[in-house]
Design a protein around this motif. Structure first.
Motif, mmCIF file in Angstrom:
data_model
loop_
_atom_site.group_PDB
_atom_site.id
_atom_site.type_symbol
_atom_site.label_atom_id
_atom_site.label_comp_id
_atom_site.label_asym_id
_atom_site.label_seq_id
_atom_site.Cartn_x
_atom_site.Cartn_y
_atom_site.Cartn_z
ATOM 1 N N TRP A 14 71.734 -17.819 87.862
ATOM 2 C CA TRP A 14 72.428 -16.573 87.533
ATOM 3 C C TRP A 14 71.387 -15.479 87.268
ATOM 4 N N ASP A 170 80.798 -17.144 81.340
ATOM 5 C CA ASP A 170 82.216 -16.863 81.245
ATOM 6 C C ASP A 170 82.402 -15.423 80.787
ATOM 7 N N ALA A 171 83.274 -14.683 81.454
ATOM 8 C CA ALA A 171 83.441 -13.263 81.163
ATOM 9 C C ALA A 171 83.918 -13.031 79.736
ATOM 10 N N ASN A 223 75.503 -14.582 90.842
ATOM 11 C CA ASN A 223 74.760 -15.822 91.044
ATOM 12 C C ASN A 223 73.708 -15.651 92.133
ATOM 13 N N GLU A 227 77.122 -13.985 95.000
ATOM 14 C CA GLU A 227 78.539 -13.924 94.646
ATOM 15 C C GLU A 227 78.670 -13.268 93.272
ATOM 16 N N LEU A 228 79.466 -12.229 93.212
ATOM 17 C CA LEU A 228 79.590 -11.437 91.995
ATOM 18 C C LEU A 228 81.023 -11.469 91.491
ATOM 19 N N GLU A 229 81.163 -11.712 90.195
ATOM 20 C CA GLU A 229 82.461 -11.567 89.533
ATOM 21 C C GLU A 229 82.380 -10.386 88.585
ATOM 22 N N THR A 231 84.591 -8.192 85.910
ATOM 23 C CA THR A 231 85.812 -8.196 85.107
ATOM 24 C C THR A 231 85.801 -6.991 84.187
ATOM 25 N N ARG A 247 90.019 -8.267 87.540
ATOM 26 C CA ARG A 247 88.888 -9.077 87.988
ATOM 27 C C ARG A 247 88.758 -8.987 89.509
ATOM 28 N N PHE A 248 87.507 -8.853 89.968
ATOM 29 C CA PHE A 248 87.212 -8.812 91.395
ATOM 30 C C PHE A 248 86.113 -9.818 91.712
ATOM 31 N N GLN A 249 86.226 -10.475 92.858
ATOM 32 C CA GLN A 249 85.182 -11.333 93.401
ATOM 33 C C GLN A 249 84.657 -10.650 94.657
ATOM 34 N N ARG A 251 80.760 -9.690 97.196
ATOM 35 C CA ARG A 251 79.363 -9.967 97.503
ATOM 36 C C ARG A 251 78.506 -8.816 96.992
#
Length: 256
Positions: A14, A170-171, A223, A227-229, A231, A247-249, A251
């Motif tokens: 991460w 964890d967000a 990560n 890959e990006l999360e 929130t 929340r969005f997932q 690149r």
């Protein structure tokens, strides 16, 4: 944004964990994070001036902004600081090239974080030479990067403790790192040229008052694969008791 803490390259899996609070007057109209129709940006939006405080471009670059608080300044800005974020994200310019184009005198005091493939950079009205961030835990409020205010020191300690026990980020847990309502003692308050009453109110990580406070919080979990999360936690305001979690997932670029 008025408080950002981030862990940069403190984990091989991460490379970036970031959590930030946006503080603003409750009456100022705002849209939550969304894909803009007029620009290739994922961000919230200030409906008064049209800019933003934190966002991601469609090509995966990051930008985030805080105000630099100086109650003694008589500067009259020509443009909204939020344009610094949205303009960067809407253009394909490299971070350092964009930094060279900024007209510092045209904006009120600000701090700016920008990322691209070459790294993560910091600059602002009181630090006009862009600095590439080194791996570590960094904090940013309304003074220079890593200024040891009570709230930034608490956020730094909280992030250190979190990383020492983290298995999978964890967000909601990241949000807790900057959720303290505790205010600093009078002798620990900074002197930024505003009243003691305001210094006290603004000294907590999470701000609450009748008219001004923490409107939203954002977490970014990036990560090593890109890959990006993202929130966003929109907090209840007076007369608007409902909270909102978006929340969005997507690149994103992993800065070197």
């Amino acid at each position: 944004m008025c408080l950002i803490t981030l862990a940069y390259r403190q984990s091989s899996q991460w490379p970036l964990l970031l959590v930030a609070n946006r503080d603003e007057f409750y009456q100022r109209p705002t849209l939550p994070v969304h894909h803009w129709e007029d620009k290739p940006i994922l961000a919230g939006r200030d409906l008064t001036q049209g800019g933003t405080w934190l966002g991601i471009s469609d090509d995966g670059r990051l930008a985030a902004l805080t105000n630099y608080r100086d109650g003694r300044s008589n500067q009259s800005p020509l443009f909204s600081r939020g344009e610094l974020v949205s303009n960067y994200l809407a253009t394909p310019m490299a971070a350092l090239d964009y930094c060279r184009e900024i007209s510092f005198e045209a904006y009120g005091g600000f701090n700016l974080l920008l990322s691209d493939r070459t790294g993560l950079y910091y600059l602002g009205t009181h630090h006009q030479t862009p600095t590439r961030l080194q791996p570590g835990i960094h904090t940013l409020s309304n003074a220079l990067l890593n200024t040891p205010w009570p709230k930034t020191e608490l956020a730094h300690r909280q992030m250190q403790q979190y990383l020492s026990s983290m298995k999978e980020p964890d967000a909601a847990q990241l949000l807790e790192l900057i959720s303290s309502r505790d205010k600093a003692s009078e002798e620990m308050l900074p002197d930024t040229g505003i009243s003691q009453e305001w210094e006290k109110m603004l000294s907590s990580c999470f701000i609450e008052s009748d008219h001004y406070g923490t409107r939203s919080s954002t977490t970014l979990l990036l990560n090593a694969s890109g890959e990006l999360e993202l929130t966003e936690f929109t907090h209840p305001q007076p007369n608007t008791p409902q909270s909102l979690i978006t929340r969005f997932q997507l690149r994103a670029i992993v800065p070197d």
